[in-house]
Enzyme design. Structure first.
Site, PDB file in Angstrom:
ATOM      1  N   GLU A  46      36.752  25.678  32.481  1.00 18.48           N
ATOM      2  CA  GLU A  46      35.731  26.206  31.574  1.00 18.48           C
ATOM      3  C   GLU A  46      35.406  27.611  32.062  1.00 18.48           C
ATOM      4  O   GLU A  46      34.965  27.804  33.200  1.00 18.48           O
ATOM      5  CB  GLU A  46      34.461  25.345  31.619  1.00 18.48           C
ATOM      6  CG  GLU A  46      34.534  24.108  30.761  1.00 18.48           C
ATOM      7  CD  GLU A  46      33.211  23.336  30.708  1.00 18.48           C
ATOM      8  OE1 GLU A  46      32.192  23.830  31.236  1.00 18.48           O
ATOM      9  OE2 GLU A  46      33.210  22.228  30.155  1.00 18.48           O
ATOM     10  N   GLU A  57      21.028  27.972  31.017  1.00 17.77           N
ATOM     11  CA  GLU A  57      21.511  28.091  32.398  1.00 17.77           C
ATOM     12  C   GLU A  57      20.366  28.222  33.398  1.00 17.77           C
ATOM     13  O   GLU A  57      19.367  28.867  33.130  1.00 17.77           O
ATOM     14  CB  GLU A  57      22.413  29.328  32.552  1.00 17.77           C
ATOM     15  CG  GLU A  57      23.408  29.559  31.445  1.00 17.77           C
ATOM     16  CD  GLU A  57      24.456  28.469  31.309  1.00 17.77           C
ATOM     17  OE1 GLU A  57      24.560  27.598  32.191  1.00 17.77           O
ATOM     18  OE2 GLU A  57      25.170  28.470  30.296  1.00 17.77           O
TER      19      GLU A  57
END
Lengths: 276, 410
Positions: A46, A57
């Site tokens: 990824e 995040e």
């Protein structure tokens, strides 16, 4: 449905899926680091395309994104990077919807998906694109034969699960616990409950958010996961730079090997390993 | 048409973990706000009246009317408890969260007005409250920081990016993604994922509900124009909503900052004029007009006024602009400071720097605005005194008093 490269990556046992932010700290380093991860046993990579507002995040990846953007990373630089990678495992592009939507001259996600296909990207994870809004991207992915991975959160229940199941391909990203990304000392018990909800799904289940150690990988795979996704623990190594214990690439490779071995041990612990 | 969108704008672009909470909120919004279940709206209106001080006056501004040769009315949201329109929304959402059984409130704030209103509402309702505020804004808006703390709220400084509203929103969304099961995020404007833009508008629509009645009583008819400053757009939508179906011109006055030009390489738009100069994109849960570069990275915005310093705008406002129903205009930092000083001297009202943009537009364009004009005074300017004094001293602002006085030179 024909087998995608991502499907194949899950065919031979548990998959180890590392994440790195592309361009952290620069393009050449990312290429070296990705190769090291593949060397260490990565089955799928990824690769994050940094967006200026990464609301899903935690601080580790947020800081990586800041470093990457400061270094001048753009969608085109990202595509060139992937084009140059020369690795034999599938690449999943993880990014936020605005970058996909804005790319190219024509409106909508098609130009981005077309370009992604040209450089050999196999699928997408888009953390701010729930199933309700994913129609145009799903359509473009179908047109070009790319997978669209969806995240299932500990809070996802009932109708939402069904809506996601009808749209997901490649693998389902099982969010191990509530919150943002970030390495944790322990793995949440929410993971087992989440995996239980997805037992009947005929798409591989990869668990992410907070995995940083061999033991986590082993436990999660033993608990029924088909793969593990590790981001922050690797991004931490990148942020740290070379140390007495080795260069970043050497330490990434070692960490990858440790996590992959954990996943394999977890599969061996399982009474009846499930196959997708 | 989808109920989650306004034309092509709006929607729900958020992490999966938040979707169930957003679904729950949507359900609560329908039951309590739209259908008045358990008398929620009656409770809300009573608290707005007794705790908030509504209705606020629609004041005929004598000096401005004489100056511009037309009837200028001021909707005095600066007289609402807390000193800004923000309480309408903060009280509405905090009360709704209480009806939903949530225990903890989080919110972001730019100029601190929303944070203050949320802290006040939470103290009033006996709820826990944490506020995220950019470090740069904390330094620009200290009085509001004190007010939040005095009302018992925890303050979390945000140091990412430029430390303004955009970063504070991102950080609050991160908190919400962790705490969604017992926490409600009181978003501060008509932005974010559905149902926030619609719900916040409904809580703020009380401004135009009152103004529409008051102006007919005082001026004998509907206004020719309504002016409101636009950052995220909550006072704008509140002031416009009940006039959208009328033959009244609606002007959204944005912050033109220091320039409308964009420094693409530096990722900086030296303004906050996303309706005037932005392009379509997805940020903080909604598709809307944004300040962004050609790749889709969000620009750092700028305004002398923290409350307008945001790279996006509410999706409904973006839609009304596309439809031609709302006219976006903008005023630069100097103009806003001129407006600030002029209103303070002419009318004895010290306006928020946000609102001052609308008064600068009134000064320049009054001839285009018809016979009866309403300006929404979104808040009072006490919070801005430090930055106004500092910014004015650095510039040549014609309407300003002698700035030496403020340097101790009396």
């Amino acid at each position: 449905m024909s087998q995608s490269r991502i499907d194949e990556a899950f065919a031979d046992g548990p998959a180890f899926i590392p994440y790195l932010a592309a361009g952290d700290p620069d393009v050449e380093s990312t290429k070296e680091y990705v190769r090291a991860l593949v060397q260490g046993g990565a089955d799928i990579v990824e690769l994050g395309l940094p967006f200026s507002e990464p609301i899903a995040e935690g601080s580790t990846i947020q800081n990586a994104i800041v470093r990457s953007l400061k270094g001048g990373m753009t969608p085109d630089t990202y595509f060139d990077l992937v084009d140059d990678l020369d690795i034999d495992v599938p690449v999943v592009c993880m990014t936020y919807y605005n970058l996909i939507y804005r790319y190219g001259e024509e409106e909508g996600p098609e130009p981005f998906v077309r370009r992604a296909t040209e450089v050999g990207i196999d699928g997408f994870v888009v953390p701010d694109l729930p199933a309700e809004e994913s129609g145009p991207l799903r359509e473009a992915c179908d047109e070009y034969g790319l997978d669209l991975v969806f995240i299932v959160a500990p809070t996802t229940r009932g109708e939402r699960l069904e809506r996601i199941m009808s749209q997901v391909s490649g693998y389902v990203y099982v969010q191990a616990r509530l919150g943002t990304t970030g390495a944790r000392a322990d793995v949440s018990g929410q993971t087992d409950t989440s995996l239980g909800r997805l037992e009947e799904w005929d798409v591989p289940k990869a668990v992410g958010f907070g995995i940083s150690e061999r033991e986590h990988a082993e436990r999660i795979v033993a608990g029924g996961a088909d793969g593990i996704i590790v981001g922050s623990a690797l991004v931490d190594i990148v942020a740290e730079g070379d140390t007495e214990e080795g260069t970043v690439a050497e330490r990434l490779e070692r960490k990858a090997r440790e996590l992959k071995e954990g996943a394999l041990a977890g599969a061996a612990d399982r009474p009846q390993p499930e196959r997708p | 048409m989808s109920t989650t969108k306004f034309g092509r704008y709006g929607g729900q672009y958020v992490p999966e973990a938040l979707m169930p909470a957003i679904g729950e909120l949507e359900d609560a919004y329908h039951r309590f706000v739209l259908e008045n279940e358990d008398g929620f709206m009656d409770d809300f209106r009573a608290r707005l009246r007794d705790f908030g001080g509504r209705p606020t006056p629609l004041q005929h501004a004598e000096a401005l009317s004489a100056r511009y040769g037309r009837e200028v009315y001021l909707k005095r949201e600066d007289l609402l408890h807390g000193g800004a329109h923000k309480l309408n929304n903060a009280l509405g959402q905090a009360l709704l969260a209480k009806y939903m059984g949530k225990e903890r409130i989080i919110a972001e704030t730019g100029a601190g007005q929303h944070g203050t209103a949320t802290a006040m509402a939470c103290a009033h309702l006996g709820m826990d409250c944490e506020i995220y505020m950019g470090e740069r804004d904390i330094n620009r808006q200290r009085p509001n920081v004190f007010r939040m703390r005095l009302n018992g709220a925890e303050l979390n400084p945000v140091t990412t990016g430029r430390g303004t509203l955009k970063e504070a929103i991102s950080e609050t969304m991160r908190d919400w993604a962790t705490s969604v099961e017992d926490t409600h995020y009181v978003i501060g404007s008509v932005v974010g994922p559905h149902p926030f833009p619609r719900m916040v508008r409904d809580f703020q629509a009380v401004i135009s509900e009152e103004a529409r009645e008051q102006v007919q009583e005082k001026a004998g008819g509907l206004p020719d124009s309504v002016l409101a400053c636009a950052g995220g757009g909550s006072n704008t939508m509140g002031a416009f909503h009940e006039f959208v179906g009328d033959d009244t011109d609606l002007y959204a006055v944005e912050a033109g900052g220091s320039s409308l030009e964009v420094d693409e390489a530096g990722g900086v738009a030296p303004n906050s004029a996303s309706l005037s100069t932005g392009s379509e994109g997805v940020l903080h849960g909604a598709r809307t007009k944004l300040l962004q570069d050609s790749d889709g990275q969000i620009m750092e915005s700028h305004s002398v006024s923290s409350g307008l310093d945001y790279a996006g705008v509410g999706p409904e406002l973006a839609h009304l602009v596309d439809e031609g129903r709302v006219t976006p205009v903008n005023v630069d930092d100097d103009g806003a400071l001129e407006g600030f000083h002029r209103l303070s001297q002419l009318e004895g009202i010290i306006p928020a720097l946000e609102t001052a943009h609308a008064f600068a537009f009134l000064e320049d364009e009054h001839e285009e605005l018809g016979e009866v004009v309403i300006v929404n005074v979104s808040g009072r300017g006490d919070k801005d005194l430090e930055s106004v004094i500092e910014e004015t001293a650095e510039r040549d602002i014609e309407s300003a008093p002698d700035m030496d006085v403020f340097q101790g030179g009396l």
